[in-house]
Write an enzyme that holds these catalytic residues in place. Structure first.
Site, PDB file in Angstrom:
ATOM      1  N   ASP A  29       0.864  -1.187   0.000  1.00 20.88           N
ATOM      2  CA  ASP A  29       0.000   0.000   0.000  1.00 20.88           C
ATOM      3  C   ASP A  29       0.898   1.233   0.000  1.00 20.88           C
ATOM      4  OD1 ASP A  29      -1.734   2.223   0.903  1.00 20.88           O
ATOM      5  OD2 ASP A  29      -3.198   0.646   1.242  1.00 20.88           O
ATOM      6  N   ILE A  30       0.582   2.180  -0.860  1.00 20.51           N
ATOM      7  CA  ILE A  30       1.432   3.367  -1.025  1.00 20.51           C
ATOM      8  C   ILE A  30       1.310   4.318   0.173  1.00 20.51           C
ATOM      9  CG2 ILE A  30      -0.139   4.933  -2.272  1.00 20.51           C
ATOM     10  CD1 ILE A  30       3.422   4.015  -3.382  1.00 20.51           C
ATOM     11  N   GLU A  88     -12.232   3.596  -1.401  1.00 23.59           N
ATOM     12  CA  GLU A  88     -11.449   4.523  -2.228  1.00 23.59           C
ATOM     13  C   GLU A  88     -11.230   3.965  -3.635  1.00 23.59           C
ATOM     14  OE1 GLU A  88      -7.704   5.727  -0.360  1.00 23.59           O
ATOM     15  OE2 GLU A  88      -6.872   6.027  -2.358  1.00 23.59           O
ATOM     16  N   HIS A  93     -10.064  -5.583  -2.760  1.00 22.43           N
ATOM     17  CA  HIS A  93      -8.730  -5.797  -2.186  1.00 22.43           C
ATOM     18  C   HIS A  93      -8.830  -6.090  -0.699  1.00 22.43           C
ATOM     19  CE1 HIS A  93      -9.617  -1.460  -2.253  1.00 22.43           C
ATOM     20  NE2 HIS A  93      -9.002  -1.387  -1.099  1.00 22.43           N
ATOM     21  N   HIS A  95      -6.639  -5.651   2.766  1.00 25.16           N
ATOM     22  CA  HIS A  95      -5.493  -5.016   3.423  1.00 25.16           C
ATOM     23  C   HIS A  95      -4.906  -6.013   4.423  1.00 25.16           C
ATOM     24  CE1 HIS A  95      -6.338  -0.645   2.506  1.00 25.16           C
ATOM     25  NE2 HIS A  95      -7.558  -1.122   2.324  1.00 25.16           N
TER      26      HIS A  95
END
Ligand code: 5GP
Length: 133
Positions: A29-30, A88, A93, A95
């Protein structure tokens, strides 16, 4: 139009890859909550996680389990927490976040600012521990 995550899978947008197989892709994750915060996505483009088929959810979870094991080996923690939000990015996905306490799973926490070199190092550390297929 392809989602940002499909463009990552296609290599059109760079990512710090952690693991991949024919159906799933894992990358950092960025905006990480902690070093090792990883996203696991299906290559098939589906917005809502619970719209994935039963088989896809099963296979994705098994893939995520291996990624979580690699995260825990690279970044010792009490447990790797798992969350599904998807508010978002409209591409399902999971996490995976190494947790030292419950607070580490608060998505309202300030995110870590890592340098490119740090992201590369984190991804390598996890990749080294990924058991493979
Ligand atoms: P959610 O959709 O689960 O609410 O949050 C999407 C997550 O994807 C966020 O944690 C955000 O930091 C991450 N994210 C959004 N765009 C990118 C991107 O282009 N690359 C990476 N590596 N992560 C992203």
């Amino acid at each position: 139009m392809a989602t940002i995550f499909s463009r990552i899978v296609a290599g059109e947008i760079p990512s710090y890859k952690v693991a991949e197989n024919d159906k799933f892709y894992a990358f950092l994750d960025i905006n990480p909550l902690a070093k090792g915060h990883t996203l696991v996505i299906p290559k098939r483009e589906v917005d809502y996680f619970f719209d994935l088929t039963d088989e896809e959810i099963g296979e994705m979870q098994i893939f995520a389990k291996k990624v979580a094991s690699a995260i825990k080996a690279a970044y010792p923690c009490i447990k790797v927490g798992q969350a599904v939000l998807g508010l978002e990015v409209p591409h399902a996905h999971i996490h995976l976040v190494p947790m030292q306490s419950e607070k580490d799973m608060l998505f309202t926490n300030p995110k870590l600012q890592l340098t490119t070199e740090e992201f590369i190092e984190v991804a390598e550390n996890i990749r080294k521990n990924f058991p493979g297929e």
